[in-house]
Design a protein around this motif. Structure first.
Motif, PDB file in Angstrom:
ATOM      1  N   ASP A  60       0.797  -1.185   0.024  1.00 13.69           N
ATOM      2  CA  ASP A  60      -0.078   0.019  -0.104  1.00 13.69           C
ATOM      3  C   ASP A  60       0.983   1.179  -0.006  1.00 13.69           C
ATOM      4  O   ASP A  60       1.900   1.292   0.656  1.00 13.69           O
ATOM      5  N   ALA A  61       0.581   2.261  -0.692  1.00 16.75           N
ATOM      6  CA  ALA A  61       1.517   3.494  -0.911  1.00 16.75           C
ATOM      7  C   ALA A  61       1.401   4.132   0.465  1.00 16.75           C
ATOM      8  O   ALA A  61       2.396   4.993   0.795  1.00 16.75           O
ATOM      9  N   ILE A  62       0.385   4.035   1.392  1.00 19.11           N
ATOM     10  CA  ILE A  62       0.530   4.668   2.611  1.00 19.11           C
ATOM     11  C   ILE A  62       1.433   4.209   3.415  1.00 19.11           C
ATOM     12  O   ILE A  62       2.266   5.050   4.165  1.00 19.11           O
ATOM     13  N   TYR A  63       1.816   2.879   3.252  1.00 23.28           N
ATOM     14  CA  TYR A  63       3.002   2.347   4.101  1.00 23.28           C
ATOM     15  C   TYR A  63       4.381   2.928   3.749  1.00 23.28           C
ATOM     16  O   TYR A  63       5.419   3.210   4.240  1.00 23.28           O
ATOM     17  N   LEU A  64       4.292   3.152   2.440  1.00 23.61           N
ATOM     18  CA  LEU A  64       5.678   3.946   1.727  1.00 23.61           C
ATOM     19  C   LEU A  64       5.655   5.315   2.411  1.00 23.61           C
ATOM     20  O   LEU A  64       7.036   5.491   2.646  1.00 23.61           O
ATOM     21  N   SER A  65       4.712   5.880   2.392  1.00 24.09           N
ATOM     22  CA  SER A  65       4.691   7.469   2.809  1.00 24.09           C
ATOM     23  C   SER A  65       4.978   7.375   4.281  1.00 24.09           C
ATOM     24  O   SER A  65       5.950   8.465   4.776  1.00 24.09           O
ATOM     25  N   ALA A  66       4.555   6.562   5.037  1.00 21.63           N
ATOM     26  CA  ALA A  66       4.779   6.291   6.432  1.00 21.63           C
ATOM     27  C   ALA A  66       6.271   6.192   6.777  1.00 21.63           C
ATOM     28  O   ALA A  66       6.679   6.458   7.618  1.00 21.63           O
ATOM     29  N   LEU A  67       6.662   5.210   6.111  1.00 22.81           N
ATOM     30  CA  LEU A  67       8.186   4.796   6.052  1.00 22.81           C
ATOM     31  C   LEU A  67       9.194   5.918   5.858  1.00 22.81           C
ATOM     32  O   LEU A  67      10.114   6.212   6.480  1.00 22.81           O
ATOM     33  N   GLY A  68       8.938   6.683   4.731  1.00 17.88           N
ATOM     34  CA  GLY A  68       9.592   7.612   4.244  1.00 17.88           C
ATOM     35  C   GLY A  68       9.581   8.763   5.528  1.00 17.88           C
ATOM     36  O   GLY A  68      10.624   9.448   5.561  1.00 17.88           O
TER      37      GLY A  68
END
Length: 247
Positions: free
Chosen positions: A40-48
């Motif tokens: 999910d793209a939201i996980y990518l944003s949260a990780l960054g």
């Protein structure tokens, strides 16, 4: 010509492990981003959002060990092995005290710090989970950075290279298992990425400690004259010279 070639070879052998160490975090980060981006793209944003401030604090702390590298290299050239041990012991104790304070700061005030950095509310919980889990690495960061600085100073960087490669390999394997829920584990998403990163760092650091304190305990003498750990003066000296370099 042969002498020059030999010198360059020695420099390269010392420098290569340090270069590998420098790119480890980037490989770990890219691995987790690749895995989480497939969910999910939201996980990518949260990780960054989590990795940038947290890694900045780690980098700042690691930079403080530059002074120890300089002192150790000077003592090595002068044949003062006792001073190497004394300065390393002081750094291990007092750098650990500072890393514990940084741990407390991140663990207790994760959300307020992220809010101060304008992290979006939609990804704030996931980012906070990631940082709070990864922050446990700070509990041993003072020991880890001090031992690495000592080894760099005396020119024995092969153990550093081994620990760096261990971090990359373990992070890929553990993150894959925990993020996607393999081998009977439940899918943990971003929490799995955090646990995978934490465990890979802890295991690699444990290897370095075993190498320095047990396998090479006689050579590095970190188990003798325990009162030298309490001597604050050597650590202050390393911090001062680091500050002078940064000006």
């Amino acid at each position: 010509m042969t002498t020059t070639a030999n010198k360059l070879k020695k420099i390269w052998l010392i420098a290569l492990p340090i270069v590998i160490q420098g790119i480890v975090f980037q490989i770990q980060s890219l691995t987790d981003k690749y895995f989480l981006g497939n969910l999910d793209a939201i996980y990518l944003s949260a990780l960054g959002a989590a990795q940038f401030p947290f890694s900045a604090s780690l980098d700042a702390f690691v930079a403080m060990s530059v002074g120890l590298i300089i002192y150790v290299s000077q003592f090595k050239g002068a044949g003062s092995e006792d001073s190497i041990s004394k300065y390393t012991k002081s750094s291990i104790l007092y750098a650990s005290c500072i890393s514990l304070l940084i741990f407390a700061l991140w663990f207790l005030f994760t959300e307020p710090i992220l809010i101060l950095l304008h992290v979006d509310a939609a990804i704030l919980p996931e980012s906070a989970h990631y940082i709070r889990i990864c922050s446990f690495y700070l509990l041993i960061l003072g020991i880890d950075t001090s031992l690495q600085a000592m080894l760099q100073g005396i020119g024995k960087t092969k153990p550093i290279m081994i620990t760096s490669l261990m971090k990359v390999f373990l992070n890929v394997v553990l993150s894959y298992i925990l993020i996607f829920g393999k081998l009977g584990f439940d899918p943990m998403n971003i929490k799995g990425a955090a646990i995978g990163t934490l465990l890979s760092n802890l295991i690699a650091s444990l290897f370095l400690m075993i190498y320095c304190f047990i396998l090479k305990h006689q050579e590095y003498a970190l188990h003798t004259h325990l009162h030298e750990y309490l001597n604050l003066k050597p650590y202050i000296g390393t911090v001062k010279i680091t500050g002078e370099i940064g000006r």
